[in-house]
Motif scaffolding. Structure first.
Motif, PDB file in Angstrom:
ATOM      1  N   MET A  28       0.849  -1.203   0.000  1.00 29.79           N
ATOM      2  CA  MET A  28       0.000   0.000   0.000  1.00 29.79           C
ATOM      3  C   MET A  28       0.884   1.253   0.000  1.00 29.79           C
ATOM      4  SD  MET A  28      -3.151   0.954   2.544  1.00 29.79           S
ATOM      5  CE  MET A  28      -2.217   0.480   3.990  1.00 29.79           C
ATOM      6  N   PRO A  42      -5.646   4.843   4.610  1.00 25.82           N
ATOM      7  CA  PRO A  42      -6.902   5.519   4.978  1.00 25.82           C
ATOM      8  C   PRO A  42      -6.720   6.426   6.204  1.00 25.82           C
ATOM      9  CG  PRO A  42      -7.251   3.165   4.661  1.00 25.82           C
ATOM     10  CD  PRO A  42      -5.771   3.380   4.676  1.00 25.82           C
ATOM     11  N   LYS A  86      -4.595   6.688  17.020  1.00 28.25           N
ATOM     12  CA  LYS A  86      -4.098   6.331  15.697  1.00 28.25           C
ATOM     13  C   LYS A  86      -3.400   4.985  15.769  1.00 28.25           C
ATOM     14  CE  LYS A  86      -3.383  11.035  14.071  1.00 28.25           C
ATOM     15  NZ  LYS A  86      -2.414  12.129  14.094  1.00 28.25           N
ATOM     16  N   LYS A  87      -3.485   4.238  14.669  1.00 30.78           N
ATOM     17  CA  LYS A  87      -2.724   2.990  14.594  1.00 30.78           C
ATOM     18  C   LYS A  87      -1.635   3.150  13.551  1.00 30.78           C
ATOM     19  CE  LYS A  87      -6.260  -0.283  16.128  1.00 30.78           C
ATOM     20  NZ  LYS A  87      -7.100  -1.437  15.756  1.00 30.78           N
ATOM     21  N   ALA A  88      -0.538   2.455  13.770  1.00 27.08           N
ATOM     22  CA  ALA A  88       0.595   2.547  12.844  1.00 27.08           C
ATOM     23  C   ALA A  88       0.445   1.510  11.735  1.00 27.08           C
ATOM     24  CB  ALA A  88       1.898   2.330  13.608  1.00 27.08           C
ATOM     25  N   ILE A  89       0.573   1.982  10.491  1.00 28.43           N
ATOM     26  CA  ILE A  89       0.407   1.128   9.310  1.00 28.43           C
ATOM     27  C   ILE A  89       1.700   1.190   8.488  1.00 28.43           C
ATOM     28  CG2 ILE A  89      -0.908   0.862   7.147  1.00 28.43           C
ATOM     29  CD1 ILE A  89      -2.639   0.273   9.512  1.00 28.43           C
ATOM     30  N   TYR A  90       2.082   0.073   7.882  1.00 32.11           N
ATOM     31  CA  TYR A  90       3.264   0.061   7.019  1.00 32.11           C
ATOM     32  C   TYR A  90       2.858   0.375   5.582  1.00 32.11           C
ATOM     33  CZ  TYR A  90       6.244  -1.549  10.727  1.00 32.11           C
ATOM     34  OH  TYR A  90       6.955  -1.604  11.893  1.00 32.11           O
ATOM     35  N   THR A 107       4.361   2.351   1.618  1.00 35.45           N
ATOM     36  CA  THR A 107       5.547   2.750   0.843  1.00 35.45           C
ATOM     37  C   THR A 107       5.431   4.189   0.346  1.00 35.45           C
ATOM     38  OG1 THR A 107       4.486   1.787  -1.113  1.00 35.45           O
ATOM     39  CG2 THR A 107       6.070   0.416   0.044  1.00 35.45           C
ATOM     40  N   GLY A 133       9.028   3.789  -3.224  1.00 39.55           N
ATOM     41  CA  GLY A 133       8.799   2.387  -2.870  1.00 39.55           C
ATOM     42  C   GLY A 133       9.369   1.989  -1.529  1.00 39.55           C
ATOM     43  N   LYS A 134       9.883   2.965  -0.765  1.00 40.79           N
ATOM     44  CA  LYS A 134      10.487   2.644   0.526  1.00 40.79           C
ATOM     45  C   LYS A 134       9.426   2.607   1.631  1.00 40.79           C
ATOM     46  CE  LYS A 134      14.525   3.658   3.355  1.00 40.79           C
ATOM     47  NZ  LYS A 134      13.848   3.134   4.535  1.00 40.79           N
ATOM     48  N   TYR A 135       9.546   1.597   2.483  1.00 41.01           N
ATOM     49  CA  TYR A 135       8.556   1.429   3.553  1.00 41.01           C
ATOM     50  C   TYR A 135       8.749   2.402   4.708  1.00 41.01           C
ATOM     51  CZ  TYR A 135       5.561  -2.455   2.319  1.00 41.01           C
ATOM     52  OH  TYR A 135       4.587  -3.230   1.748  1.00 41.01           O
ATOM     53  N   LEU A 154       6.485   3.748   8.546  1.00 40.60           N
ATOM     54  CA  LEU A 154       5.310   3.634   9.403  1.00 40.60           C
ATOM     55  C   LEU A 154       4.498   4.911   9.241  1.00 40.60           C
ATOM     56  CD1 LEU A 154       6.495   2.086  12.773  1.00 40.60           C
ATOM     57  CD2 LEU A 154       4.534   1.371  11.430  1.00 40.60           C
ATOM     58  N   ALA A 206       1.045   6.877  10.733  1.00 37.90           N
ATOM     59  CA  ALA A 206      -0.023   6.875  11.733  1.00 37.90           C
ATOM     60  C   ALA A 206      -1.350   7.116  11.022  1.00 37.90           C
ATOM     61  CB  ALA A 206       0.233   7.950  12.780  1.00 37.90           C
TER      62      ALA A 206
END
Lengths: 335, 145
Positions: free
Chosen positions: B1, B7, B18-22, B24, B28-30, B32, B34
């Protein structure tokens, strides 16, 4: 082991157990991202256990059992960890207070439901939550809960209740902290080995309910939901999506965090296969999210409208096959 | 994503967390990110919360109708079910079901009451009644065996 010279620093992460381990390692001088902590533990998994019910729903897990991240890292990084459970709540609290007085930061397993700082919307009976206690002020513990943005506080009595709740995966007051953290890790040696093991586990499980076969078993089960009560069928779909997103997985049931790990490992080892599989895994994660969207669309259908379980079954089977391709590619890594 | 697709829908079930989502970035670099939440997650959490509410309302009605003891209500009110309460108290499901019978509940010993109250995290007084109903369903709560 303690580190009085360095004040503890909180961090906001996707998942409780990998977040705790990343924070702990960082505190003791081993910089480790959450994605690396997760990937190196080898805890990526899938399991669908139709005969083990929690809250009336079968266990669906996108990762290995609770404590698998702690134990996986202990083994793969050669950490020395102290892990301690207690038969009496009072003993557990005394032991924790003693460790804090000594300057340790301490990992603990707790229930989610009994932690007062969780908002009511998130309080469910799940007993394998993880957090770090890094201090105490009078009747309150200072807590670093990695799934929260900022550090929180919790009354001593409330934490004791949350640590000693009985039931499935009961924490029995579990406390853990490192006794010895290595200063350097030979990543080139351990990374391919750990990844290959994870890939093998996902592809070649002897049981038809784990790994890729587990995803396919769940997919077939969705096909059979057509014969079930409509409310149950909708709750079942919702349950899958909750296990995939709600419990703090970093998105797509840990598939994004694993893609992040593959990327970081690829940069570290300058390895093209890892870079490529990271992109593949990201695409798989996106598919899991599409499956979640479709499921919720089905849940929202009003009374008379029929639910298309076949489409959902097929979507999940597609996800399984795409994910299998990632592990097959990972098996070509040279250990 | 992609980061830009994470979202940020300010969902009610996050209660301003807030939740942390991984995700890019453009290279294309990943990273975190919020997130204030995804409506898909909100839908399933709410579905689960509504189901708990439905069970609790149903339990309240049955207690008021005199079919079951207040214990039955408190179990659902604490988001538990037979399995969770049985494990939390260390009592068998069969025994719990017996204690759901109003007459048997009234005769329950202080010790057993205390076990339930502790497991549910409520007071002994509250165990014997429905919150907000104004009805004390359990007039024998002072009795000790």
């Amino acid at each position: 082991m303690n580190n009085r010279t360095k004040p503890f620093e909180h961090g906001h992460f996707a998942h409780c157990e990998s977040g705790v381990m990343a924070l702990m390692m960082r505190h003791y001088g081993l910089p480790l991202s959450e994605a690396m902590a997760f990937g190196l533990s080898g805890a990526l998994m899938f399991a669908y256990l139709p005969f083990v019910k929690l809250g009336g729903m079968p266990v669906i897990a996108y990762r290995a059992l609770p404590k698998a991240i702690i134990k996986g890292l202990r083994k793969n990084l050669g950490l020395k960890m102290k892990m301690q459970t207690f038969s009496r709540p009072q003993q557990g609290t005394t032991a924790l207070n003693r460790l804090l007085a000594r300057g340790e930061i301490v990992g603990a397993q707790t229930s989610v439901f009994w932690l007062p700082y969780f908002p009511p919307e998130m309080r469910f009976h799940f007993n394998a939550h993880n957090l770090i206690i890094y201090g105490r002020e009078n009747d309150e513990y200072l807590i670093s809960d990695p799934v929260f943005e900022r550090p929180v506080r919790c009354a001593v009595s409330a934490l004791q209740k949350a640590r000693f709740v009985k039931g499935v995966m009961a924490p029995r007051g579990l406390l853990y902290y490192p006794l010895k953290v290595p200063e350097t890790i030979d990543y080139a040696r351990i990374i391919p080995r750990i990844i290959r093991k994870t890939a093998r586990k996902m592809l070649k499980t002897p049981v038809p309910i784990a790994g890729i076969r587990g995803i396919l078993a769940l997919s077939r089960k969705i096909g059979k939901l057509a014969g079930e009560d409509r409310r149950y069928a909708k709750l079942f779909l919702g349950h899958i999506v909750r296990m995939q997103e709600e419990i703090g997985t970093g998105g797509a049931g840990f598939r994004f965090i694993y893609a992040s790990f593959l990327q970081e490992a690829g940069l570290l080892l300058n390895n093209k296969t890892l870079q490529e599989t990271s992109r593949m895994m990201t695409a798989v994660g996106d598919q899991w999210r599409e499956f979640a969207s479709l499921s919720v669309r089905a849940i929202r259908l009003k009374k008379e409208r029929p639910l298309d379980f076949t489409a959902l079954q097929k979507k999940l089977a597609d996800v399984a096959h795409a994910e299998a391709a990632v592990y097959k590619k990972l098996l070509t890594l040279k250990a | 994503m992609k980061e830009s697709h994470v979202p940020q829908q300010n969902i009610s079930t996050y209660a301003n967390n807030k939740k942390a989502i991984y995700a890019t970035d453009e290279n294309g670099k990943y990273h975190l990110v919020a997130s204030t939440g995804w409506e898909v997650e909100e839908a399933v959490t709410q579905q689960a919360l509504k189901e708990l509410e439905r069970l609790t309302d149903n339990a309240r009605r049955r207690v008021l109708a005199g079919e079951v003891s207040p214990l039955y209500f408190h179990m659902y009110d604490r988001r538990m079910d037979l399995q969770v309460l049985s494990e939390a108290t260390g009592m068998s499901k069969w025994r719990l079901k017996r204690h759901f019978k109003p007459l048997i509940f009234k005769r329950m010993s202080h010790k057993i009451r205390k076990r339930y109250a502790d497991a549910l995290g409520i007071s002994l007084d509250d165990l014997g009644r429905l919150p907000g109903s104004g009805i004390a369903l359990d007039t024998t709560k002072e009795r000790r065996e």
